[in-house]
Design an enzyme around this catalytic site. Structure first.
Site, mmCIF file in Angstrom:
data_model
loop_
_atom_site.group_PDB
_atom_site.id
_atom_site.type_symbol
_atom_site.label_atom_id
_atom_site.label_comp_id
_atom_site.label_asym_id
_atom_site.label_seq_id
_atom_site.Cartn_x
_atom_site.Cartn_y
_atom_site.Cartn_z
ATOM 1 N N ASP A 190 -4.393 1.061 -75.001
ATOM 2 C CA ASP A 190 -3.270 1.081 -74.044
ATOM 3 C C ASP A 190 -2.698 2.494 -73.904
ATOM 4 O OD1 ASP A 190 -3.629 -1.600 -73.715
ATOM 5 O OD2 ASP A 190 -1.782 -2.240 -74.699
ATOM 6 N N GLU A 201 -9.447 11.043 -68.344
ATOM 7 C CA GLU A 201 -10.414 9.936 -68.226
ATOM 8 C C GLU A 201 -11.535 10.078 -69.261
ATOM 9 O OE1 GLU A 201 -9.933 7.284 -66.013
ATOM 10 O OE2 GLU A 201 -11.510 6.417 -67.246
ATOM 11 N N GLU A 240 -17.566 4.206 -65.862
ATOM 12 C CA GLU A 240 -16.112 4.076 -65.666
ATOM 13 C C GLU A 240 -15.782 4.060 -64.173
ATOM 14 O OE1 GLU A 240 -13.976 3.514 -68.136
ATOM 15 O OE2 GLU A 240 -15.629 3.623 -69.563
ATOM 16 N N GLU A 269 -12.015 4.587 -76.054
ATOM 17 C CA GLU A 269 -12.527 3.213 -75.878
ATOM 18 C C GLU A 269 -13.810 3.008 -76.679
ATOM 19 O OE1 GLU A 269 -10.922 2.334 -71.325
ATOM 20 O OE2 GLU A 269 -13.076 2.424 -71.723
#
Ligand SMILES: Nc1ncnc2c1ncn2[C@@H]1O[C@H](COP(=O)(O)OP(=O)(O)OP(=O)(O)O)[C@@H](O)[C@H]1O
Length: 131
Positions: free
Chosen positions: A102, A75, A34, A82
Site C-alpha cells: 500500500d 513505478e 505493469e 511488490e
C-alpha cells in the site's frame, strides 16, 4: 543428445554487455507486467507532444523530464517492492505485506500527483499565451 542446459545466472555479471542485457530485461519486465507503467508511458508521450507543440524552452524540458522520471522511478520501485513482498509471503495474507504494498502504491500516486502539478506549473505560461 544435446548439451546440458546452462544453469540460470545467480551471481554477478561478468561483462558490461551482460549487465546491460539484464537492466534492459528489468525495464521490459516493468513495461510488460505493469499496466500502470504503460499508462505512464502514454502520459509521457502526451507530455512530449505537448512540449513540442508549445515549443517550450530548455528549462521547461528539464522540469518535464524530471516529472516524467519521478513517476517512472516510483513505478519501478513499486514493482521491486511488490516482487520482494511476493517472494517473502507468496499468496499468504500478511499485514506487513499489505503495508509495504500500500505504501509503495501510495508513493506512485504521490509521484504522479506531483508530476501533474509540475507539468501544470511549467506549462501554464505557454498555455496562457494560447488564450
Ligand atoms: N500478501 C498480501 N497480504 C496482504 N495484502 C496484500 C497482499 N498482496 C496484495 N495485497 C493487497 O492487495 C493490493 C494490490 O496488490 P498488488 O500490489 O500485488 O497488486 P497490483 O495490482 O500489482 O498493484 P499496483 O496497482 O500498485 O501495481 C495491495 O496494495 C495490498 O493492499
Amino acid at each position: 543428445m544435446g548439451s546440458p542446459a546452462k544453469a540460470p545466472q545467480t551471481g554477478k555479471n561478468r561483462h558490461f554487455s551482460q549487465a546491460l542485457r539484464h537492466a534492459g530485461a528489468g525495464i521490459w519486465a516493468v513495461i510488460k507486467n505493469e499496466r500502470n507503467m504503460r499508462s505512464h508511458l502514454v502520459s509521457a508521450g502526451v507530455v512530449v507532444v505537448v512540449g513540442l507543440g508549445l515549443h517550450v524552452d530548455l528549462n521547461t524540458w528539464c522540469w518535464l523530464a524530471l516529472a516524467i522520471a519521478l513517476v517512472w522511478f516510483a513505478e519501478f520501485l513499486n514493482t521491486v517492492i511488490e516482487a520482494l513482498v511476493n517472494l517473502i509471503v507468496g499468496q499468504r495474507y500478511d499485514e506487513n505485506a499489505k503495508l509495504a504494498k500500500d505504501v509503495a502504491a501510495g508513493l506512485v500516486l504521490l509521484a504522479a500527483g506531483l508530476a501533474v502539478v509540475i507539468g501544470l506549473l511549467v506549462l501554464a505560461p505557454y498555455l496562457a499565451d494560447l488564450i
